[in-house]
Design a protein around this motif. Structure first.
Motif, mmCIF file in Angstrom:
data_model
loop_
_atom_site.group_PDB
_atom_site.id
_atom_site.type_symbol
_atom_site.label_atom_id
_atom_site.label_comp_id
_atom_site.label_asym_id
_atom_site.label_seq_id
_atom_site.Cartn_x
_atom_site.Cartn_y
_atom_site.Cartn_z
ATOM 1 N N ARG A 121 0.818 -1.223 0.000
ATOM 2 C CA ARG A 121 0.000 0.000 0.000
ATOM 3 C C ARG A 121 0.846 1.265 0.000
ATOM 4 N N THR A 122 1.890 1.293 0.838
ATOM 5 C CA THR A 122 2.662 2.526 1.026
ATOM 6 C C THR A 122 3.916 2.613 0.157
ATOM 7 N N LYS A 123 4.396 1.462 -0.286
ATOM 8 C CA LYS A 123 5.656 1.375 -1.042
ATOM 9 C C LYS A 123 6.834 1.908 -0.217
ATOM 10 N N ASP A 124 6.660 1.944 1.099
ATOM 11 C CA ASP A 124 7.707 2.400 2.016
ATOM 12 C C ASP A 124 8.507 1.193 2.480
ATOM 13 N N VAL A 125 9.745 1.104 2.030
ATOM 14 C CA VAL A 125 10.595 -0.045 2.363
ATOM 15 C C VAL A 125 11.818 0.360 3.187
ATOM 16 N N ARG A 126 11.811 1.594 3.676
ATOM 17 C CA ARG A 126 12.979 2.087 4.420
ATOM 18 C C ARG A 126 13.298 1.258 5.655
ATOM 19 N N GLY A 127 12.292 0.761 6.334
ATOM 20 C CA GLY A 127 12.510 0.015 7.568
ATOM 21 C C GLY A 127 12.740 -1.473 7.373
ATOM 22 N N ILE A 128 12.850 -1.912 6.136
ATOM 23 C CA ILE A 128 13.013 -3.343 5.852
ATOM 24 C C ILE A 128 14.466 -3.624 5.528
ATOM 25 N N SER A 129 15.031 -4.605 6.196
ATOM 26 C CA SER A 129 16.426 -4.986 5.983
ATOM 27 C C SER A 129 16.544 -5.915 4.776
ATOM 28 N N LEU A 130 17.293 -5.489 3.778
ATOM 29 C CA LEU A 130 17.505 -6.317 2.592
ATOM 30 C C LEU A 130 18.230 -7.607 2.952
ATOM 31 N N MET A 145 18.265 -9.221 5.859
ATOM 32 C CA MET A 145 17.395 -10.114 6.628
ATOM 33 C C MET A 145 16.372 -10.785 5.729
ATOM 34 N N TYR A 146 15.713 -10.019 4.870
ATOM 35 C CA TYR A 146 14.694 -10.614 4.009
ATOM 36 C C TYR A 146 15.293 -11.527 2.958
ATOM 37 N N SER A 147 16.499 -11.233 2.495
ATOM 38 C CA SER A 147 17.170 -12.129 1.546
ATOM 39 C C SER A 147 17.469 -13.469 2.209
ATOM 40 N N ALA A 148 18.069 -13.420 3.394
ATOM 41 C CA ALA A 148 18.407 -14.656 4.117
ATOM 42 C C ALA A 148 17.141 -15.411 4.513
ATOM 43 N N PHE A 149 16.134 -14.695 4.969
ATOM 44 C CA PHE A 149 14.891 -15.343 5.384
ATOM 45 C C PHE A 149 14.206 -16.024 4.211
ATOM 46 N N THR A 150 14.126 -15.338 3.080
ATOM 47 C CA THR A 150 13.467 -15.906 1.903
ATOM 48 C C THR A 150 14.195 -17.152 1.424
ATOM 49 N N LEU A 151 15.512 -17.121 1.419
ATOM 50 C CA LEU A 151 16.287 -18.308 1.051
ATOM 51 C C LEU A 151 16.031 -19.440 2.047
ATOM 52 N N GLY A 152 15.989 -19.113 3.325
ATOM 53 C CA GLY A 152 15.714 -20.124 4.349
ATOM 54 C C GLY A 152 14.335 -20.754 4.186
ATOM 55 N N VAL A 186 5.049 -22.545 1.282
ATOM 56 C CA VAL A 186 4.644 -21.971 -0.005
ATOM 57 C C VAL A 186 4.040 -20.590 0.225
ATOM 58 N N VAL A 187 3.142 -20.492 1.193
ATOM 59 C CA VAL A 187 2.499 -19.208 1.484
ATOM 60 C C VAL A 187 3.518 -18.217 2.031
ATOM 61 N N THR A 188 4.343 -18.650 2.980
ATOM 62 C CA THR A 188 5.355 -17.764 3.564
ATOM 63 C C THR A 188 6.345 -17.303 2.501
ATOM 64 N N LEU A 189 6.755 -18.209 1.613
ATOM 65 C CA LEU A 189 7.689 -17.845 0.546
ATOM 66 C C LEU A 189 7.070 -16.797 -0.376
ATOM 67 N N ALA A 190 5.802 -16.948 -0.684
ATOM 68 C CA ALA A 190 5.127 -15.963 -1.537
ATOM 69 C C ALA A 190 5.105 -14.587 -0.864
ATOM 70 N N LEU A 191 4.759 -14.546 0.415
ATOM 71 C CA LEU A 191 4.702 -13.266 1.124
ATOM 72 C C LEU A 191 6.090 -12.649 1.295
ATOM 73 N N ALA A 192 7.054 -13.450 1.726
ATOM 74 C CA ALA A 192 8.412 -12.933 1.938
ATOM 75 C C ALA A 192 9.038 -12.493 0.614
ATOM 76 N N SER A 193 8.785 -13.243 -0.452
ATOM 77 C CA SER A 193 9.310 -12.864 -1.770
ATOM 78 C C SER A 193 8.698 -11.559 -2.250
ATOM 79 N N THR A 194 7.417 -11.385 -1.981
ATOM 80 C CA THR A 194 6.749 -10.142 -2.357
ATOM 81 C C THR A 194 7.384 -8.954 -1.653
ATOM 82 N N ILE A 195 7.630 -9.097 -0.371
ATOM 83 C CA ILE A 195 8.275 -8.016 0.391
ATOM 84 C C ILE A 195 9.682 -7.773 -0.132
ATOM 85 N N LEU A 196 10.428 -8.847 -0.410
ATOM 86 C CA LEU A 196 11.794 -8.707 -0.911
ATOM 87 C C LEU A 196 11.811 -8.008 -2.274
#
Length: 84
Positions: A28-37, A39-46, A67-77
């Motif tokens: 909704r906001t397209k605000d990604v400043r507070g998201i760690s690249l 962390m989300y890269s490592a988490f998505t791979l995990g 499958v669901v978590t990967l879809a959500l985490a990938s979307t954020i990444l």
């Protein structure tokens, strides 16, 4: 469903839906400043590896949750990479 399956199912549901608010907010906001690249890269791979593990074991609750978590985490990444 026995107690072990119930606990596993509830854990899968809770950890999976925990990413929904972040994904919706970021979309909704397209605000990604507070998201760690990192962390989300490592988490998505995990999560992808958990999915493979679940497939190898034939553990469908693990597969479905990841499958669901990967879809959500990938979307954020992807949004982090796109909107930074």
């Amino acid at each position: 469903m026995n107690l072990t399956d119930l606990i596993g199912t509830l854990a899968a549901i809770l950890t999976t839906i925990s990413f929904l608010p972040q994904a919706l907010h970021t979309f909704r906001t397209k605000d990604v400043r507070g998201i760690s690249l990192g962390m989300y890269s490592a988490f998505t791979l995990g999560v992808a590896m958990w999915l493979i593990y679940g497939l190898m074991l034939g553990a469908w609750p693990v597969v479905i949750a990841n499958v669901v978590t990967l879809a959500l985490a990938s979307t954020i990444l992807v949004m982090k990479l796109r909107y930074r």
